[in-house]
Write a protein that holds these residues in place. Structure first.
Motif, PDB file in Angstrom:
ATOM      1  N   VAL A   6       0.844  -1.203   0.000  1.00  0.00           N
ATOM      2  CA  VAL A   6       0.000   0.000   0.000  1.00  0.00           C
ATOM      3  C   VAL A   6       0.882   1.258   0.000  1.00  0.00           C
ATOM      4  CG1 VAL A   6      -1.839   1.231   1.183  1.00  0.00           C
ATOM      5  CG2 VAL A   6      -1.750  -1.272   1.279  1.00  0.00           C
ATOM      6  N   PRO A   7       0.712   2.155  -0.971  1.00  0.00           N
ATOM      7  CA  PRO A   7       1.526   3.370  -1.035  1.00  0.00           C
ATOM      8  C   PRO A   7       1.167   4.383   0.054  1.00  0.00           C
ATOM      9  CG  PRO A   7       0.582   2.835  -3.175  1.00  0.00           C
ATOM     10  CD  PRO A   7      -0.140   2.002  -2.153  1.00  0.00           C
ATOM     11  N   ASP A   8       2.201   5.012   0.588  1.00  0.00           N
ATOM     12  CA  ASP A   8       2.074   6.185   1.456  1.00  0.00           C
ATOM     13  C   ASP A   8       1.058   6.018   2.579  1.00  0.00           C
ATOM     14  OD1 ASP A   8       4.051   7.612   0.137  1.00  0.00           O
ATOM     15  OD2 ASP A   8       2.675   8.395  -1.363  1.00  0.00           O
ATOM     16  N   ALA A   9       1.178   4.919   3.309  1.00  0.00           N
ATOM     17  CA  ALA A   9       0.322   4.703   4.489  1.00  0.00           C
ATOM     18  C   ALA A   9       1.139   4.915   5.760  1.00  0.00           C
ATOM     19  CB  ALA A   9      -0.262   3.290   4.463  1.00  0.00           C
ATOM     20  N   HIS A  10       2.038   5.899   5.724  1.00  0.00           N
ATOM     21  CA  HIS A  10       2.893   6.167   6.879  1.00  0.00           C
ATOM     22  C   HIS A  10       2.331   7.341   7.684  1.00  0.00           C
ATOM     23  CE1 HIS A  10       4.288   8.608   3.464  1.00  0.00           C
ATOM     24  NE2 HIS A  10       4.572   9.538   4.363  1.00  0.00           N
ATOM     25  N   GLY A  11       2.902   7.533   8.875  1.00  0.00           N
ATOM     26  CA  GLY A  11       2.478   8.641   9.725  1.00  0.00           C
ATOM     27  C   GLY A  11       1.010   8.552  10.100  1.00  0.00           C
ATOM     28  N   HIS A  12       0.312   9.679   9.982  1.00  0.00           N
ATOM     29  CA  HIS A  12      -1.094   9.712  10.376  1.00  0.00           C
ATOM     30  C   HIS A  12      -1.986   8.896   9.432  1.00  0.00           C
ATOM     31  CE1 HIS A  12      -0.943  12.902   7.291  1.00  0.00           C
ATOM     32  NE2 HIS A  12      -2.216  12.647   7.103  1.00  0.00           N
ATOM     33  N   ARG A  13      -1.448   8.491   8.261  1.00  0.00           N
ATOM     34  CA  ARG A  13      -2.263   7.704   7.323  1.00  0.00           C
ATOM     35  C   ARG A  13      -2.336   6.229   7.728  1.00  0.00           C
ATOM     36  NH1 ARG A  13       1.138  10.485   3.470  1.00  0.00           N
ATOM     37  NH2 ARG A  13       0.105  12.356   2.658  1.00  0.00           N
ATOM     38  N   ARG A  14      -1.517   5.815   8.674  1.00  0.00           N
ATOM     39  CA  ARG A  14      -1.547   4.408   9.078  1.00  0.00           C
ATOM     40  C   ARG A  14      -2.849   4.076   9.817  1.00  0.00           C
ATOM     41  NH1 ARG A  14       2.189   0.346   9.411  1.00  0.00           N
ATOM     42  NH2 ARG A  14       1.804  -1.286  10.967  1.00  0.00           N
ATOM     43  N   ARG A  15      -3.339   5.013  10.598  1.00  0.00           N
ATOM     44  CA  ARG A  15      -4.552   4.736  11.379  1.00  0.00           C
ATOM     45  C   ARG A  15      -5.753   4.425  10.485  1.00  0.00           C
ATOM     46  NH1 ARG A  15      -6.039   8.702  16.194  1.00  0.00           N
ATOM     47  NH2 ARG A  15      -4.118   7.712  16.938  1.00  0.00           N
ATOM     48  N   PRO A  16      -6.026   5.226   9.420  1.00  0.00           N
ATOM     49  CA  PRO A  16      -7.146   4.854   8.535  1.00  0.00           C
ATOM     50  C   PRO A  16      -6.952   3.482   7.890  1.00  0.00           C
ATOM     51  CG  PRO A  16      -6.473   7.121   8.149  1.00  0.00           C
ATOM     52  CD  PRO A  16      -5.451   6.532   9.060  1.00  0.00           C
ATOM     53  N   LEU A  17      -5.706   3.130   7.573  1.00  0.00           N
ATOM     54  CA  LEU A  17      -5.450   1.808   7.001  1.00  0.00           C
ATOM     55  C   LEU A  17      -5.805   0.721   7.995  1.00  0.00           C
ATOM     56  CD1 LEU A  17      -4.315  -0.086   4.831  1.00  0.00           C
ATOM     57  CD2 LEU A  17      -2.035   0.286   5.819  1.00  0.00           C
ATOM     58  N   MET A  18      -5.365   0.879   9.241  1.00  0.00           N
ATOM     59  CA  MET A  18      -5.675  -0.122  10.253  1.00  0.00           C
ATOM     60  C   MET A  18      -7.183  -0.205  10.486  1.00  0.00           C
ATOM     61  SD  MET A  18      -2.742  -1.359  10.877  1.00  0.00           S
ATOM     62  CE  MET A  18      -3.410  -2.510  12.076  1.00  0.00           C
ATOM     63  N   LYS A  19      -7.857   0.944  10.422  1.00  0.00           N
ATOM     64  CA  LYS A  19      -9.315   0.963  10.607  1.00  0.00           C
ATOM     65  C   LYS A  19      -9.992   0.169   9.491  1.00  0.00           C
ATOM     66  CE  LYS A  19     -13.148   2.556  12.506  1.00  0.00           C
ATOM     67  NZ  LYS A  19     -13.553   2.164  13.877  1.00  0.00           N
ATOM     68  N   ALA A  20      -9.512   0.351   8.256  1.00  0.00           N
ATOM     69  CA  ALA A  20     -10.109  -0.348   7.118  1.00  0.00           C
ATOM     70  C   ALA A  20      -9.899  -1.852   7.201  1.00  0.00           C
ATOM     71  CB  ALA A  20      -9.519   0.187   5.819  1.00  0.00           C
ATOM     72  N   LEU A  21      -8.882  -2.276   7.941  1.00  0.00           N
ATOM     73  CA  LEU A  21      -8.541  -3.699   8.012  1.00  0.00           C
ATOM     74  C   LEU A  21      -9.100  -4.391   9.257  1.00  0.00           C
ATOM     75  CD1 LEU A  21      -4.810  -3.444   6.875  1.00  0.00           C
ATOM     76  CD2 LEU A  21      -6.742  -4.245   5.526  1.00  0.00           C
ATOM     77  N   GLU A  22      -9.832  -3.664  10.067  1.00  0.00           N
ATOM     78  CA  GLU A  22     -10.383  -4.261  11.284  1.00  0.00           C
ATOM     79  C   GLU A  22     -11.254  -5.471  10.946  1.00  0.00           C
ATOM     80  OE1 GLU A  22     -12.503  -1.433  13.589  1.00  0.00           O
ATOM     81  OE2 GLU A  22     -10.705  -0.464  14.389  1.00  0.00           O
ATOM     82  N   GLY A  23     -11.007  -6.562  11.661  1.00  0.00           N
ATOM     83  CA  GLY A  23     -11.799  -7.766  11.466  1.00  0.00           C
ATOM     84  C   GLY A  23     -11.492  -8.524  10.196  1.00  0.00           C
ATOM     85  N   ARG A  24     -10.424  -8.152   9.488  1.00  0.00           N
ATOM     86  CA  ARG A  24     -10.106  -8.781   8.195  1.00  0.00           C
ATOM     87  C   ARG A  24      -9.026  -9.855   8.311  1.00  0.00           C
ATOM     88  NH1 ARG A  24     -13.993  -7.172   4.449  1.00  0.00           N
ATOM     89  NH2 ARG A  24     -14.479  -4.979   4.782  1.00  0.00           N
ATOM     90  N   ARG A  25      -8.501 -10.083   9.496  1.00  0.00           N
ATOM     91  CA  ARG A  25      -7.430 -11.062   9.724  1.00  0.00           C
ATOM     92  C   ARG A  25      -6.196 -10.755   8.894  1.00  0.00           C
ATOM     93  NH1 ARG A  25      -8.966 -15.808   7.789  1.00  0.00           N
ATOM     94  NH2 ARG A  25     -10.811 -14.998   6.739  1.00  0.00           N
ATOM     95  N   ALA A  26      -5.943  -9.451   8.687  1.00  0.00           N
ATOM     96  CA  ALA A  26      -4.770  -9.013   7.936  1.00  0.00           C
ATOM     97  C   ALA A  26      -3.636  -8.703   8.907  1.00  0.00           C
ATOM     98  CB  ALA A  26      -5.103  -7.781   7.110  1.00  0.00           C
ATOM     99  N   VAL A  27      -2.410  -8.754   8.403  1.00  0.00           N
ATOM    100  CA  VAL A  27      -1.234  -8.373   9.175  1.00  0.00           C
ATOM    101  C   VAL A  27      -0.534  -7.246   8.435  1.00  0.00           C
ATOM    102  CG1 VAL A  27       0.967  -9.111  10.139  1.00  0.00           C
ATOM    103  CG2 VAL A  27      -0.963 -10.704  10.096  1.00  0.00           C
TER     104      VAL A  27
END
Length: 394
Positions: free
Chosen positions: A249-270
């Protein structure tokens, strides 16, 4: 590129239009000007074409317009229309189909292409109808002639739309293949920066600042892709992970990491760490380790465990080395003192905190630490020994 499909021959024989030689001659005379007027109207009224109708592509479009108009006239002048359909329409329809493919390669949308057809139809109809009347067409026949003009426009615009869609599909497949190759190169250890830059250019992929590796169960790929950056790279040929797909995933660093983690909730992703894009392999390897250790979804929350488990054999050797002073004690006593020493190190010697952690009395903590000091002596004051003990017992 080869055509995915061939444009179909239109079934227009139901239109009862009989053009006299005079009408045909009148229309044929004006066709070149109609073609120019259609192109001028498209330039003026469809913004994506304002700078497009010059050079090779402009000539291609003008030729396609001319062929389409000529095909219409051949069709309309046939006996009962049916006789010349098979001979008259394939070149025009193939030209329209090829035009659609070219427009897709030029980056213009289907909407822009169809808008150009609508404008062209309006201009062409006005002039063709005017010349047909001048040539002696009866007003009653004009209605059928109008229907035939717009039916023909529908046919060639449909052929162009098919060409546009086929080109987009073909281009999409090629681009996906090139981006998969880029992902493979990013995961390879021996790839040079120059090779990565070249692979990115071939895939028409603009390098971001960082890439974050995300291991996703195959069943979740579609729903997750809809929620992440559209330039995300995918790769599913993973060793020991046949049931997972890697997303970079491009440019998911800094404050953008939180929305990524939110989108992956319950998805069994690492989710691995964000790394400079050429170092995406580091993020992937860390995500792999967390996945196989079953530590959780966010590698950034498990850095201590990752460090301590990086070389399990070395850690066991270190543990045996620093706990050697307790080796001569009874196993039960050694276990209690090891447990107390670990808590004492983690709580920086605060006796009350150690007692609460171990559910024992503070005096018991004092007694056990006395035993520990008896066997370790001054080594408990040595920073190097304290570091070794903390790592070994951490």
């Amino acid at each position: 590129m080869t055509n995915k499909s061939s444009p179909k021959i239109p079934e227009l024989s139901s239109y009862d239009v009989q053009l006299t030689p005079e009408v045909i001659a009148s229309i044929r005379e004006v066709l070149p000007q109609v073609g120019e007027d259609v192109v001028d109207a498209v330039i003026a009224e469809v913004p994506p074409y304002q700078d497009a109708l010059s050079g090779h592509m402009g000539e291609t479009i003008r030729t396609a317009v001319g062929v389409a108009l000529g095909g219409f006239l051949s069709l309309a002048s046939g006996a009962g229309l049916a006789a010349d359909v098979s001979a008259a329409t394939p070149p025009a329809l193939q030209g329209a189909y090829d035009l659609g493919r070219g427009e897709a390669r030029s980056g213009r949308t289907m909407e822009a292409l169809l808008a150009a057809y609508r404008i062209g139809a309006r201009v062409a109809w006005r002039q063709l109808a005017s010349k047909a009347v001048e040539g002696g067409m009866e007003p009653a026949m004009l209605v059928e002639f109008s229907a035939l003009v717009f039916a023909w426009i529908d046919e060639i615009s449909e052929a162009s739309a098919a060409g546009h869609a086929d080109e987009r599909a073909t281009t999409g497949r090629v681009q996906r293949q090139l981006r998969e190759r880029l992902a493979r190169r990013l995961l390879a250890e021996a790839t040079t920066p120059e090779e990565l830059d070249d692979a990115a250019a071939r895939a028409e992929w603009t390098p971001p600042s960082t890439l974050t590796a995300v291991l996703v169960p195959n069943s979740q790929v579609g729903s997750i892709l809809a929620k992440v950056n559209q330039s995300t790279l995918e790769f599913d040929d993973l060793r020991d992970l046949n049931d997972h797909t890697l997303m970079l995933v491009p440019d998911a660093h800094g404050h953008r990491r939180r929305p990524l983690m939110k989108a992956l909730e319950g998805r069994r992703a690492v989710v691995g760490p964000a790394k400079p894009w050429r170092e995406a392999r580091v993020s992937y390897e860390r995500a792999r380790r967390v996945h196989f250790a079953d530590l959780g979804s966010d590698t950034e929350q498990h850095l201590v465990e990752l460090v301590l488990s990086a070389d399990s054999d070395a850690r066991e050797d270190l543990r045996a080395q620093v706990l050697a002073p307790l080796a001569d004690l009874r196993p039960a006593t050694a276990e209690k003192l090891t447990e107390t020493l670990r808590s004492w190190l983690l709580h920086q010697g605060r006796r009350e905190d150690v007692a609460a952690d171990l559910f024992i009395h503070p005096q018991t903590v004092r007694y056990r630490m006395g035993q520990i000091r008896d066997v370790y002596g001054d080594r408990l004051d040595d920073p190097a020994m304290l570091l070794a003990l903390t790592v070994a017992l951490g």
